[in-house]
Design a protein around this motif. Sequence first.
Motif, PDB file in Angstrom:
ATOM      1  N   ASP A 262       0.818  -1.217   0.000  1.00  8.44           N
ATOM      2  CA  ASP A 262       0.000   0.000   0.000  1.00  8.44           C
ATOM      3  C   ASP A 262       0.853   1.270   0.000  1.00  8.44           C
ATOM      4  O   ASP A 262       0.349   2.349   0.287  1.00  8.44           O
ATOM      5  CB  ASP A 262      -0.963   0.004   1.183  1.00  8.44           C
ATOM      6  CG  ASP A 262      -0.249   0.015   2.529  1.00  8.44           C
ATOM      7  OD1 ASP A 262       0.948  -0.323   2.562  1.00  8.44           O
ATOM      8  OD2 ASP A 262      -0.892   0.355   3.530  1.00  8.44           O
ATOM      9  N   ALA A 263       2.127   1.169  -0.345  1.00  8.79           N
ATOM     10  CA  ALA A 263       3.010   2.333  -0.350  1.00  8.79           C
ATOM     11  C   ALA A 263       2.547   3.440  -1.290  1.00  8.79           C
ATOM     12  O   ALA A 263       2.600   4.609  -0.914  1.00  8.79           O
ATOM     13  CB  ALA A 263       4.443   1.909  -0.688  1.00  8.79           C
ATOM     14  N   PRO A 264       2.046   3.147  -2.509  1.00 10.71           N
ATOM     15  CA  PRO A 264       1.599   4.258  -3.367  1.00 10.71           C
ATOM     16  C   PRO A 264       0.402   5.021  -2.809  1.00 10.71           C
ATOM     17  O   PRO A 264       0.207   6.186  -3.142  1.00 10.71           O
ATOM     18  CB  PRO A 264       1.221   3.571  -4.689  1.00 10.71           C
ATOM     19  CG  PRO A 264       1.946   2.281  -4.679  1.00 10.71           C
ATOM     20  CD  PRO A 264       2.059   1.886  -3.235  1.00 10.71           C
ATOM     21  N   GLU A 265      -0.383   4.396  -1.957  1.00 13.74           N
ATOM     22  CA  GLU A 265      -1.565   5.051  -1.394  1.00 13.74           C
ATOM     23  C   GLU A 265      -1.237   5.887  -0.163  1.00 13.74           C
ATOM     24  O   GLU A 265      -2.048   6.676   0.284  1.00 13.74           O
ATOM     25  CB  GLU A 265      -2.611   3.993  -1.043  1.00 13.74           C
ATOM     26  CG  GLU A 265      -3.059   3.192  -2.248  1.00 13.74           C
ATOM     27  CD  GLU A 265      -3.677   1.864  -1.861  1.00 13.74           C
ATOM     28  OE1 GLU A 265      -3.820   1.595  -0.651  1.00 13.74           O
ATOM     29  OE2 GLU A 265      -3.992   1.100  -2.766  1.00 13.74           O
ATOM     30  N   SER A 266      -0.072   5.694   0.406  1.00  8.62           N
ATOM     31  CA  SER A 266       0.312   6.383   1.631  1.00  8.62           C
ATOM     32  C   SER A 266       1.316   7.485   1.316  1.00  8.62           C
ATOM     33  O   SER A 266       2.423   7.206   0.859  1.00  8.62           O
ATOM     34  CB  SER A 266       0.917   5.368   2.606  1.00  8.62           C
ATOM     35  OG  SER A 266       1.407   6.015   3.738  1.00  8.62           O
ATOM     36  N   PRO A 267       0.971   8.751   1.572  1.00  6.51           N
ATOM     37  CA  PRO A 267       1.902   9.844   1.260  1.00  6.51           C
ATOM     38  C   PRO A 267       3.218   9.753   2.028  1.00  6.51           C
ATOM     39  O   PRO A 267       4.246  10.211   1.546  1.00  6.51           O
ATOM     40  CB  PRO A 267       1.136  11.106   1.657  1.00  6.51           C
ATOM     41  CG  PRO A 267      -0.273  10.706   1.847  1.00  6.51           C
ATOM     42  CD  PRO A 267      -0.300   9.240   2.089  1.00  6.51           C
TER      43      PRO A 267
ATOM     44  N   ASP B  41      10.017   7.153   1.302  1.00  8.05           N
ATOM     45  CA  ASP B  41      10.693   5.867   1.422  1.00  8.05           C
ATOM     46  C   ASP B  41      10.927   5.224   0.061  1.00  8.05           C
ATOM     47  O   ASP B  41      12.003   4.683  -0.206  1.00  8.05           O
ATOM     48  CB  ASP B  41       9.886   4.909   2.298  1.00  8.05           C
ATOM     49  CG  ASP B  41       9.841   5.343   3.743  1.00  8.05           C
ATOM     50  OD1 ASP B  41      10.818   5.955   4.200  1.00  8.05           O
ATOM     51  OD2 ASP B  41       8.831   5.066   4.410  1.00  8.05           O
ATOM     52  N   THR B  42       9.934   5.290  -0.807  1.00  8.54           N
ATOM     53  CA  THR B  42      10.080   4.717  -2.142  1.00  8.54           C
ATOM     54  C   THR B  42      11.182   5.430  -2.911  1.00  8.54           C
ATOM     55  O   THR B  42      11.986   4.792  -3.595  1.00  8.54           O
ATOM     56  CB  THR B  42       8.747   4.802  -2.907  1.00  8.54           C
ATOM     57  OG1 THR B  42       7.725   4.173  -2.137  1.00  8.54           O
ATOM     58  CG2 THR B  42       8.849   4.134  -4.262  1.00  8.54           C
ATOM     59  N   GLY B  43      11.251   6.740  -2.792  1.00 13.52           N
ATOM     60  CA  GLY B  43      12.319   7.495  -3.457  1.00 13.52           C
ATOM     61  C   GLY B  43      13.693   7.160  -2.918  1.00 13.52           C
ATOM     62  O   GLY B  43      14.664   7.045  -3.681  1.00 13.52           O
ATOM     63  N   ILE B  44      13.787   6.995  -1.608  1.00 15.05           N
ATOM     64  CA  ILE B  44      15.068   6.649  -0.995  1.00 15.05           C
ATOM     65  C   ILE B  44      15.499   5.249  -1.417  1.00 15.05           C
ATOM     66  O   ILE B  44      16.669   5.016  -1.758  1.00 15.05           O
ATOM     67  CB  ILE B  44      14.979   6.781   0.538  1.00 15.05           C
ATOM     68  CG1 ILE B  44      14.853   8.255   0.912  1.00 15.05           C
ATOM     69  CG2 ILE B  44      16.176   6.135   1.223  1.00 15.05           C
ATOM     70  CD1 ILE B  44      14.459   8.502   2.341  1.00 15.05           C
ATOM     71  N   ILE B  45      14.562   4.313  -1.432  1.00 16.49           N
ATOM     72  CA  ILE B  45      14.871   2.947  -1.858  1.00 16.49           C
ATOM     73  C   ILE B  45      15.278   2.941  -3.332  1.00 16.49           C
ATOM     74  O   ILE B  45      16.227   2.246  -3.723  1.00 16.49           O
ATOM     75  CB  ILE B  45      13.664   2.017  -1.614  1.00 16.49           C
ATOM     76  CG1 ILE B  45      13.317   1.954  -0.132  1.00 16.49           C
ATOM     77  CG2 ILE B  45      13.888   0.644  -2.189  1.00 16.49           C
ATOM     78  CD1 ILE B  45      14.370   1.344   0.746  1.00 16.49           C
ATOM     79  N   ALA B  46      14.589   3.711  -4.162  1.00 15.16           N
ATOM     80  CA  ALA B  46      14.944   3.785  -5.579  1.00 15.16           C
ATOM     81  C   ALA B  46      16.323   4.415  -5.774  1.00 15.16           C
ATOM     82  O   ALA B  46      17.100   3.970  -6.630  1.00 15.16           O
ATOM     83  CB  ALA B  46      13.888   4.562  -6.353  1.00 15.16           C
ATOM     84  N   ALA B  47      16.656   5.430  -4.977  1.00 16.89           N
ATOM     85  CA  ALA B  47      17.983   6.039  -5.071  1.00 16.89           C
ATOM     86  C   ALA B  47      19.064   5.038  -4.674  1.00 16.89           C
ATOM     87  O   ALA B  47      20.116   4.950  -5.326  1.00 16.89           O
ATOM     88  CB  ALA B  47      18.056   7.281  -4.180  1.00 16.89           C
ATOM     89  N   ALA B  48      18.810   4.276  -3.617  1.00 19.55           N
ATOM     90  CA  ALA B  48      19.770   3.249  -3.219  1.00 19.55           C
ATOM     91  C   ALA B  48      19.863   2.156  -4.290  1.00 19.55           C
ATOM     92  O   ALA B  48      20.939   1.613  -4.541  1.00 19.55           O
ATOM     93  CB  ALA B  48      19.366   2.638  -1.881  1.00 19.55           C
ATOM     94  N   GLY B  49      18.742   1.857  -4.943  1.00 23.66           N
ATOM     95  CA  GLY B  49      18.756   0.890  -6.038  1.00 23.66           C
ATOM     96  C   GLY B  49      19.570   1.379  -7.219  1.00 23.66           C
ATOM     97  O   GLY B  49      20.232   0.588  -7.900  1.00 23.66           O
TER      98      GLY B  49
END
Length: 145
Positions: free
Chosen positions: A102-107, A112-120
């Motif tokens: 449910d990460a896309p539904e939670s502001p 967190d998604t951006g930080i994980i993507a940057a680490a990726g």
Amino acid sequence: MMLAGYLVAVLVGLIAVAAIYGILSSLPNAPAYFDLMGVSPIAVLLVPPLGMFVYFLTIILTWMQTLVFALIAEFFSLRSFLLHMVFGAIAAAAGFALIWPDAPESPERWADTGIIAAAGSVAGLIYWLIAGRDAGFRRPLFERA
């Protein structure tokens, strides 16, 4: 080399997550959320059993999409480091979506998604350094000296 590159890239990606959260928590006027998140990834790195659990969990969550991206890069001889960084960011964000659907539904989870993507993307760069520069089944006709 693909497996070695992947395993090292996952480890470096986890270190990048800890570093990014640590840097964000030390910024002036940072939200209180980053105070907790600035400490917990460092604890994962310092407590070996917890760190190994997170490492293997990350491998389980990202192996399928990473394998698909690696095979695409090998089949089409894609050797661009930027493409490998994009592949790493997508694989990490997809792995995060698997554990937190449910990460896309939670502001609150967008950061967190951006930080994980940057680490990726950092992990994708490390993968490129180890295995991606020579990607492809076809080799060039002339070797560089």
